[in-house]
Design an enzyme around this catalytic site. Structure first.
Site, PDB file in Angstrom:
ATOM      1  N   CYS A   1       9.750  51.738-110.662  1.00 40.12           N
ATOM      2  CA  CYS A   1       9.211  52.204-109.383  1.00 40.12           C
ATOM      3  C   CYS A   1      10.072  51.530-108.330  1.00 40.12           C
ATOM      4  CB  CYS A   1       7.749  51.780-109.259  1.00 40.12           C
ATOM      5  SG  CYS A   1       7.051  51.921-107.602  1.00 40.12           S
TER       6      CYS A   1
ATOM      7  N   HIS B   1       9.475  50.468-105.524  1.00 44.80           N
ATOM      8  CA  HIS B   1       8.845  49.338-104.826  1.00 44.80           C
ATOM      9  C   HIS B   1       9.090  48.011-105.574  1.00 44.80           C
ATOM     10  CE1 HIS B   1       6.467  52.407-102.700  1.00 44.80           C
ATOM     11  NE2 HIS B   1       6.018  51.453-101.879  1.00 44.80           N
TER      12      HIS B   1
ATOM     13  N   CYS C   1      12.057  57.816-105.135  1.00 45.76           N
ATOM     14  CA  CYS C   1      10.726  57.551-105.666  1.00 45.76           C
ATOM     15  C   CYS C   1      10.691  58.106-107.085  1.00 45.76           C
ATOM     16  CB  CYS C   1       9.707  58.259-104.770  1.00 45.76           C
ATOM     17  SG  CYS C   1       8.016  58.181-105.360  1.00 45.76           S
TER      18      CYS C   1
ATOM     19  N   SER D   1       7.257  57.512-101.074  1.00 43.08           N
ATOM     20  CA  SER D   1       5.842  57.482-100.678  1.00 43.08           C
ATOM     21  C   SER D   1       5.606  56.411 -99.621  1.00 43.08           C
ATOM     22  CB  SER D   1       4.982  57.169-101.898  1.00 43.08           C
ATOM     23  OG  SER D   1       5.310  55.877-102.384  1.00 43.08           O
TER      24      SER D   1
HETATM   25  N1  DGL Z   1       8.100  54.056-105.003  1.00 38.96           N
HETATM   26  C1  DGL Z   1       7.475  54.954-105.869  1.00 38.96           C
HETATM   27  C2  DGL Z   1       8.092  55.121-107.217  1.00 38.96           C
HETATM   28  O1  DGL Z   1       9.252  54.828-107.356  1.00 38.96           O
HETATM   29  C3  DGL Z   1       6.085  55.425-105.660  1.00 38.96           C
HETATM   30  C4  DGL Z   1       5.031  54.447-105.803  1.00 38.96           C
HETATM   31  C5  DGL Z   1       3.704  55.036-105.413  1.00 38.96           C
HETATM   32  O2  DGL Z   1       3.580  55.544-104.313  1.00 38.96           O
HETATM   33  O3  DGL Z   1       2.777  54.963-106.235  1.00 38.96           O
HETATM   34  O4  DGL Z   1       7.457  55.568-108.137  1.00 38.96           O
END
Ligand code: DGL
Length: 268
Positions: A181, A183, A71, A9
């Protein structure tokens, strides 16, 4: 050598790309960030599924030999459909709750992930397969993705929001925390500051890249003589800020790789 598509994302999947460039530096990569639409974690299942499918079709149309859906949210909502549509290997990521349950000494595990991942059937089906003597404290990290997307991973603001989200996990006495996640590995420093050095952090990027390697090996692609392959960064929002975030967040030396930055223009 392979051309590998890596999709997220936004900038979260850079944590997977970082590991991929460490383990498989000779391959070429297209990193696709849908930053115009991040965060996915607060969007509907249908939206996430159809957008993720369109973006993976885009990567396949660019000649990718394999795609990493880097993701957790997109994997949870869309991987089945993506695999059913495309005939190349599709590697997904999911919260490492299984290794966490195996490693936790006190059987109390925190899971920090997006709302959509925690609510998904895929995550709950995985949870149901795990031993009942392990307690999972699930916590959505609402707001964290946007801070990381805006280059504030190391800010006071992130630390404060993270402290709020981690409180129930800390109160429960978890000795292990799943970074559910892609991120969140970029918040490692802040997490350590809040929870200390003794908590075990579970991040699945190493396992994901090993799985990518296994899949690429089955393709028997021609080998290449270059030491460092190319990385093309594609963003649906702003390619130059994606490139500068990549330089700030990633630990591999991107100057070793010929890099390009493009804006996403031709996806439906
Ligand atoms: N990096 C993402 C994940 O692993 C998505 C985070 C998002 O866009 O809310 O879930």
């Amino acid at each position: 050598m392979a051309l590998v598509g890596v999709f997220d994302s936004g900038v979260g999947g850079l944590s997977i790309l970082d590991e991929a460039l460490r383990q498989l530096p000779q391959d070429d990569y297209i990193y696709l960030a849908d930053s115009a639409n991040a965060p996915y974690g607060e969007k509907s299942s249908d939206w996430i599924a159809s957008r993720s499918l369109s973006l993976c079709k885009f990567l396949a149309s660019k000649g990718c030999d394999a795609i990493v859906v880097a993701c957790n949210t997109a994997t949870a909502e869309a991987i089945k459909q993506i695999r059913a549509t495309l005939s190349i290997p599709i590697i997904g990521v999911e919260p490492g709750i299984k290794p966490a349950a195996m490693q936790s000494q006190n059987h109390i595990v925190g899971v920090l992930a997006t709302e959509a991942t925690l609510k998904s059937d895929k995550f709950n089906a995985l949870l149901a397969t795990l031993p009942r003597d392990c307690q999972f404290i699930e916590q959505s990290g609402a707001g964290l993705v946007l801070l990381i997307e805006s280059g504030k991973a190391d800010s006071e603001e992130s630390l404060e929001l993270l402290a709020k989200h981690l409180e129930p996990i800390q109160d429960a006495g978890a000795d292990t925390l799943v970074l559910g996640c892609t991120h969140y590995p970029f918040l490692r420093k802040a997490i350590r500051k809040l929870l200390g050095e003794s908590i075990t952090l579970i991040d699945t990027s190493d396992a994901v890249v090993k799985q990518l390697k296994r899949q690429l090996d089955t393709l028997e692609l021609k080998s290449n003589t270059v030491t460092y392959g190319t990385v093309t960064f594609v963003s649906s929002k702003d390619e130059s800020s994606l490139l500068s975030l990549a330089n700030n967040l990633m630990s591999v030396d991107l100057t070793l790789h010929p890099t390009h930055a493009r804006i996403l223009s031709d996806v439906s």
